[in-house]
Structure formats: structure tokens, C-alpha cells
Design an enzyme around this catalytic site. Structure first.
Site, PDB file in Angstrom:
ATOM      1  N   GLU A 190      19.386 -24.657 -16.711  1.00 38.78           N
ATOM      2  CA  GLU A 190      18.258 -25.183 -17.483  1.00 38.78           C
ATOM      3  C   GLU A 190      17.180 -25.780 -16.601  1.00 38.78           C
ATOM      4  OE1 GLU A 190      21.450 -25.751 -18.291  1.00 38.78           O
ATOM      5  OE2 GLU A 190      21.623 -24.637 -20.165  1.00 38.78           O
ATOM      6  N   HIS A 249      25.158 -29.965 -29.634  1.00 40.00           N
ATOM      7  CA  HIS A 249      24.755 -28.742 -30.325  1.00 40.00           C
ATOM      8  C   HIS A 249      24.205 -29.063 -31.710  1.00 40.00           C
ATOM      9  CE1 HIS A 249      27.709 -27.584 -27.321  1.00 40.00           C
ATOM     10  NE2 HIS A 249      27.292 -26.349 -27.377  1.00 40.00           N
TER      11      HIS A 249
END
Lengths: 324, 372
Positions: free
Chosen positions: A60, A129
Site C-alpha cells: 500500500e 475490513h
């Protein structure tokens, strides 16, 4: 016009952006063959080539940094981060670089970046999540933060974001990804960043919300007695948020309930509530109410629905505010 | 489609078995644990498909030899930390299948009261420090655990020489945190062993498409002065025989190491993976080299024919049956275990209860009119 889901509308907007602007580059984990973790970029690599829909390693920080580098060179980078929790490793690049380069260079270098990030709970996923970190990014000057919840709005806002000269964090509520379809024009159109949408008109109370909570609020409003008229505002843009539309409504109704999934303390509800009392103090008939997630880590799925504001809790907040 | 399906990566493995031979008892134990993991995972998939397990679920099937062969080389007090494909490590480290399954069901009897779920298996008594959901983020934790082992021994004078095992998938090779950890491992001379479970795919991206110089991953470790070794992760006996000496060396000299285990996962990255990135043939090719079938066959083959000759067909069937029953019990246990009540929302956030956490006291009722 085509019936599209939120996923379909975003895919369509990306397709148009790639088709019409050679400077647009998508990059992210598995965005190529697999079409991304939620299949939002499905078919785009095949159609536009893998150098424009660039698969990356699981990295990321590298994805965000590379996207910012592309943007520094004048390209329009559209990175995908798989889940809001995965912004963690990319946070340094986004906040310490992308958000500040315009200021740091006196506008000599700008960052036309659109970071697409699935957000929020309601799909039975665990923490990292299912989180709602919009307030964190709204707090960083230099970033714009968008969170549409309908296919129509998502397409228009995404095309605005990609063409925006500054970095935009584009949050996509997972719970709404495939929950319904609506008519979406096939051609390009934009919806301005910073404009809220009045979803339903009313004189008795204003509900301000965004993301998937819009649908819970609609349900709560449906459950109210027929003689109660509630104005529902879908904020759509978290920053810069549309205080004018909120204030106009609250000055009319005198009552406001703010609903969000994120924990209450220092959430966007706190900011909006403060702004309402600054601007509308003499119009208020009741304290501004907040119906939010709790100040806890997002729970695993068994307790997910206890955590997320549902129609019942929102309805309770509305009743309290009306009864005050 | 502009990208082609990747071919299976070449899996050249250095042959350097020179450690202690796995004993017959150990070999049977390895077989039993590997079969337990396989059976557990097949039940897990069923439970997931029946919506008994929420969220995302990453199945370990195919990689069983990795967790079993490496954890067998450890002492009971050596800390272990891994990523999110963690059910196999939890079972190999000694977690009861019922606690593991109940955790995935989100039940109170789970290893973390059903608060962590599939990706976050923690078992402090067995020195398992998770289960971590952010790719690569566990690698500095492994370094810290090893640092603690060394500090507690050298500075505080407590305990014995220990090593920390930190697993990562090949997908984690892209994360910068791993290289920061490797650098610190050598700088601080910490006994951490990074075990790369190299299953050839970073989610849906093949190794050669996500890792530069993919044939020489050990070079990455060696660039930081960390010894790197490649091993076959599909043959548990040879793995143990090569891995055990690495553990012994790291324990003795209190230094780090990096081991590239060549393995393969039979299922998708998660339960929702369409697997467009590989062919069914490729999966079948690997199933022919299945680690459990291979070990069972080694143990059943008579000594005269080069095997161990310690397992009959009947023994093997009985073992499978016993494990099947154990996992069935775990399923029933998880199914019937108590679900967490609403009050569990606000526990385990801070050591002491904080104001504003409670759904009952504040958030449900909102602002009350003091005049009403």
C-alpha cells in the site's frame, strides 16, 4: 441509461475516464485479471491494457507513493486500496505527501489523485475490513473526502474526483456495492464535490448522514408516523462538507439528528454538530442528536448489527429529538 | 485478455538435509497434525458456505507441511506469529480445534471470545501471537518478539535461549515493513526466523509478476546479512530435517534467518476468489505432490523399499476417522456455543470501563430533555 449497481456505476466511470483521458492510470492489488477484491475494475485491464490498469504487489505504501509520483508528473492516478483498514501502511504517503504538496510547493506541484477505498461495515467482515475512518482523512487539510451511496451519485462524483486538481479520498460503502440497481446514464456527467443531496423534504426534523447509513435512515423515516415530516440529507462529500444545505434545513426544522457508522468521539458528527450550533443556534429547538457507532473496535460479525446504527436506534434518536 | 495465465513457478530447491532424522513417533505426529488441519479446513469451508462463519476466510489446505514441519522444530516456549491464513498454525501450535472453530463462528468459547475471527487466532498459553490481517505487518512484530526473548535472557537473566518464528506469505514481500524488520534483525542480532510460505501467489498475482528477481528471494535477506535458505515445503520430513538445524543455529548464536518454503495452496486466496489467475491443471499438478499423501505413503512403504514401514492401511484409516470425529465435535461445539451478548461490545477495549462506551447508557437514548 442502464440499470447499474454501485460497483457497475464505478466501473463505468473508470471505463469512461480511461477511454477519454490518456493521463488516467489505475493501479492496485489484483486490479488487472481479477478485477480487484470487489471486482470493481473487472474487464478494464482487458479493454484498456495492463499498463493503464496496473497490477501491483501487496504494497500500500508503494502503491500510494507511486500514484503520488505519477500525479506530481501531471498524470491522473486512481489507486485502489482494498479495504479502509489497509490505508494504514499508505497513511504516511497520503497525509504527509499528497495532502501537503500544493502548500509546500506554493502550487508549483499539485496532486490530481483519486484514492478509491471500500469503506464501512455490514458485510460480515471483521475489523480492518469494516471500519469508517472518514473523519481521520477529513481532518487533514489538503485532502477532499467523498462518500457516495447510490450508483448515480458515485459515477458523477468519481468523474469529478478524477478531474479534480487536488487529492480526493473516494470512499465506497461496501454494504451498498451490490444492494440495488438504478438507472445510470451511459454518457459522462459530473456531480460537484461539496454538494449534499436532499433525499426527502420535511419541516419537522433534519437527518444528516452519508454512506450506507442513508438506507438505514430511510427505513427509520418510513417507520415514523405519517404526520412527521423529516428532511433527509445525504452529505455525499465529507470534506469540504455542504454546511449551507445543512444550515438551511436546520433553520427550517429546528431539530437535527446526525447518523454515522464511525465511533462517536471525534467523528464527523461532532464537527457538524458544532458547526450547526455556531450557525443555527437561535433556530434550534433541541440539542443536535448523534446516532453513531460506539467507541469500540468494530466488532466481529456476530455483534456487527448491534454496533451499526440501525433503523430502530435512528428512530429512537429521532423520537428523542422531536420530543425535546 | 492482455495478461496471460502464469505458468507454475520453477521450484528448484537446494538439497541440504543434514539435521536430525524425524523419528517414527514424530513422523506419525506430523501426519496426524497435517490431516487434522486438512479435515479442519474442509469443515471450515462447509461452515463458511453455510454462512456459519462471517467475513473473510483463508484456507490453508495444501500448505500443511509448512506449519507442521517448522513448528515441530520449536520448543514449547518459542513465540510464533503469523499472517491471516492462520488456522493451520494455531492447530499445529496446540490450539484445540473447538476453540479455533468457535472463534470463527464468533462465539464466546472461541480463542478470543469470538472477537477476532478467522484472521486473528491468538493463543497466549501456546505462545501464538496471532493471526494478523494487514499483509506484512506481522514481520516487525516477529522482530520485537525475538528482541524480547533475547532481552529477557541477556539483560533480565530469565528464561532460556529462545527463537521467534514469524511467518509471511510471498505477497508480504512487497511490503516495506518486512525490509525494515530484516534490517533491525541483523542490527539488533535478534533470533527471529522469517518463514516465507511461498505459495506462488500474492492473492491473484503470480510470484514472478509481483516480486522482482523472484528466483532468488533469499538474496533479499542476505542483503541485510540474514542467512537465507530455500526448502521444499511440500515434504514435511525433509523440511524438518533441514529446518531444525536452522532453528538450532539461530537459538545457539541468537541470530536471524530467512527460509523460503516452496509450497502451494489448493483453494483460492479467500473463499470469494474466482481464481482466474491460474489453471485447474496447475492445481491438479500440485495435488499430485500432495504433502499428506506423500507422508502417508512414506510411512506405509516397507523399510526394505525405502519407506518407514510404521503405518498400515488400517492405522491410516483409523487415524483419519479419529480426526474426522474430532473435527465434527469441534463443529458441533462451535454451533452450540453461546453467542456473545450486546454487553460484549464494550468489553476488552480498555483495561477499565470508560464512559461513553456503553450502548445501553448513552448511545441508545441520546440526549434526554431534563424538563420532561
Amino acid at each position: 441509461m442502464t440499470q447499474r449497481t454501485l460497483v457497475g456505476a464505478i466501473n463505468n466511470a473508470l471505463d469512461i475516464a480511461l477511454e477519454t483521458d490518456p493521463e488516467v492510470v489505475i493501479l492496485g492489488e489484483d486490479v488487472g485479471i481479477n478485477g480487484g477484491v470487489f471486482r470493481v475494475t473487472e474487464g478494464l485491464a482487458a479493454k484498456h491494457g495492463r499498463h493503464r490498469v496496473q497490477n501491483t504487489p501487496l504494497d500500500e505504501s508503494g502503491i500510494m507513493g507511486a500514484a503520488i509520483g505519477l500525479a506530481m508528473a501531471g498524470m491522473k492516478a486512481v489507486p485502489e486500496i482494498q479495504f479502509e483498514g489497509f490505508l494504514g501502511p499508505a497513511y504516511d504517503q497520503l497525509v504527509n505527501h499528497a495532502a501537503r504538496f500544493r502548500t509546500r510547493t506554493r502550487s508549483a506541484i499539485t496532486i490530481p489523485l483519486t484514492v478509491r477505498v471500500p469503506v464501512g461495515g455490514g458485510i460480515h467482515a471483521p475489523e480492518l475490513h469494516s471500519d469508517s475512518p472518514e473523519a481521520i482523512y477529513a481532518h487533514h487539510p489538503g485532502l477532499k473526502v467523498v462518500m457516495p451511496c447510490t450508483p448515480y451519485d458515485a459515477k458523477g462524483l468519481l468523474l469529478s474526483a478524477i478531474n479534480d486538481p487536488d487529492p480526493v479520498v473516494f470512499f465506497e460503502p461496501k454494504r451498498a456495492y451490490r444492494s440495488f440497481k438504478e438507472e445510470v446514464p451511459d454518457e459522462a456527467y459530473t456531480i460537484p464535490i461539496g454538494e449534499a443531496k436532499v433525499v426527502s423534504d420535511g419541516d419537522d426534523l433534519t437527518v444528516v448522514t452519508w454512506g450506507a447509513s442513508v438506507f438505514q435512515c430511510l427505513e427509520a423515516i418510513d417507520n415514523q408516523p405519517d404526520d412527521v415530516n423529516i428532511e433527509l440529507i445525504d452529505l455525499r462529500t465529507i470534506y469540504p462538507y455542504d454546511l449551507d444545505t445543512i444550515a438551511e434545513s436546520v433553520e427550517k426544522t429546528g431539530r437535527c439528528v446526525i447518523v454515522h457508522e464511525a465511533p462517536r468521539t471525534a467523528g464527523m458528527g461532532a464537527e457538524i454538530s458544532a458547526a450547526i450550533q455556531e450557525r443555527c443556534f437561535l433556530h434550534l429547538e433541541a440539542p443536535v442528536q448523534r446516532v453513531t457507532g460506539f467507541d469500540t473496535v468494530m466488532p466481529y460479525y456476530k455483534l456487527e448489527l448491534e454496533y451499526l446504527p440501525d433503523a430502530e436506534r435512528i428512530g429512537k434518536g429521532i423520537s428523542e429529538c422531536l420530543a425535546y | 485478455m492482455s495478461q496471460t495465465i502464469s505458468e507454475p513457478t520453477e521450484r528448484a530447491v537446494q538439497d541440504q538435509s543434514n539435521g536430525p532424522r524425524m523419528s517414527d513417533d514424530q513422523a506419525l505426529e506430523a501426519l496426524r497434525t497435517m490431516q487434522l488441519i486438512r479435515e479442519f479446513e474442509s469443515r471450515t469451508m462447509q461452515a463458511y458456505q453455510r454462512a456459519k462463519i462471517g467475513g473473510f476466510c483463508h484456507i490453508y489446505t495444501g500448505q500443511e507441511a509448512c506449519a507442521v514441519g517448522t513448528i515441530m522444530s520449536l520448543e514449547k516456549t518459542d513465540p510464533v506469529v503469523t499472517a491471516y491464513r492462520d488456522h493451520g498454525h494455531a492447530l499445529a501450535r496446540g490450539m484445540h480445534p473447538s476453540a479455533c472453530m468457535a472463534e470463527m463462528f464468533g462465539k464466546l468459547a472461541g480463542c478470543a471470545k469470538g472477537k477476532g475471527g478467522s484472521m486473528h487466532m491468538f493463543d497466549r498459553p501456546n505462545h501464538l501471537y496471532g493471526g494478523h490481517g494487514i499483509v506484512g505487518a506481522q514481520t516487525p512484530l516477529g522482530l520485537g518478539l525475538a528482541f524480547a526473548c533475547r532481552y529477557q535472557l541477556d539483560v533480565m537473566g530469565s528464561g532460556e535461549k529462545r527463537v521467534a518464528l514469524c511467518y509471511l506469505g510471498d505477497g508480504a514481500l512487497g511490503q516495506g515493513a518486512f525490509y525494515e524488520a530484516l534490517n533491525l534483525a541483523t542490527l539488533f542480532s535478534t533470533p527471529v526466523i522469517y518463514v516465507l510460505e511461498n505459495n506462488g501467489y500474492s492473492m491473484g498475482t503470480a510470484l514472478k509478476r509481483h516480486a522482482a528477481n523472484a528466483d532468488r528471494l533469499v538474496d533479499r535477506a542476505e542483503a541485510f546479512g540474514v542467512r537465507g535458505v530455500e526448502m521444499d515445503g511440500l515434504d514435511v520430513m525433509s523440511l524438518y530435517e533441514q529446518f531444525r538445524p536452522v532453528v538450532d543455529d539461530c537459538r545457539e548464536r541468537q541470530v536471524p534467518a530467512f527460509v523460503d518454503l516452496k509450497t502451494y495452496r489448493y483453494q483460492g486466496h479467500s473463499m470469494s476468489d474466482p481464481q482466474k489467475y491460474r489453471t485447474k491443471d496447475e492445481v491438479e499438478q500440485y495435488k499430485e505432490k500432495d504433502s499428506i499423501a506423500r507422508l502417508a505413503s512414506q510411512l506405509m512403504t516397507p523399510k526394505d523399499d525405502g519407506g518407514r514401514g510404521i503405518l498400515s492401511e488400517d492405522d491410516w484409516s483409523a487415524m483419519q476417522k479419529e480426526i474426522k470425529d474430532l473435527v465434527k465435535e469441534a463443529m458441533d461445539f462451535a454451533e452450540e456455543a453461546e453467542a456473545p451478548g450486546e454487553s460484549e461490545l464494550t468489553t476488552d477495549v480498555y483495561a477499565n470501563p470508560q464512559p461513553n462506551l456503553s450502548p445501553q447508557s448513552v448511545y441508545g437514548h441520546g440526549v434526554k430533555n431534563p424538563l420532561l
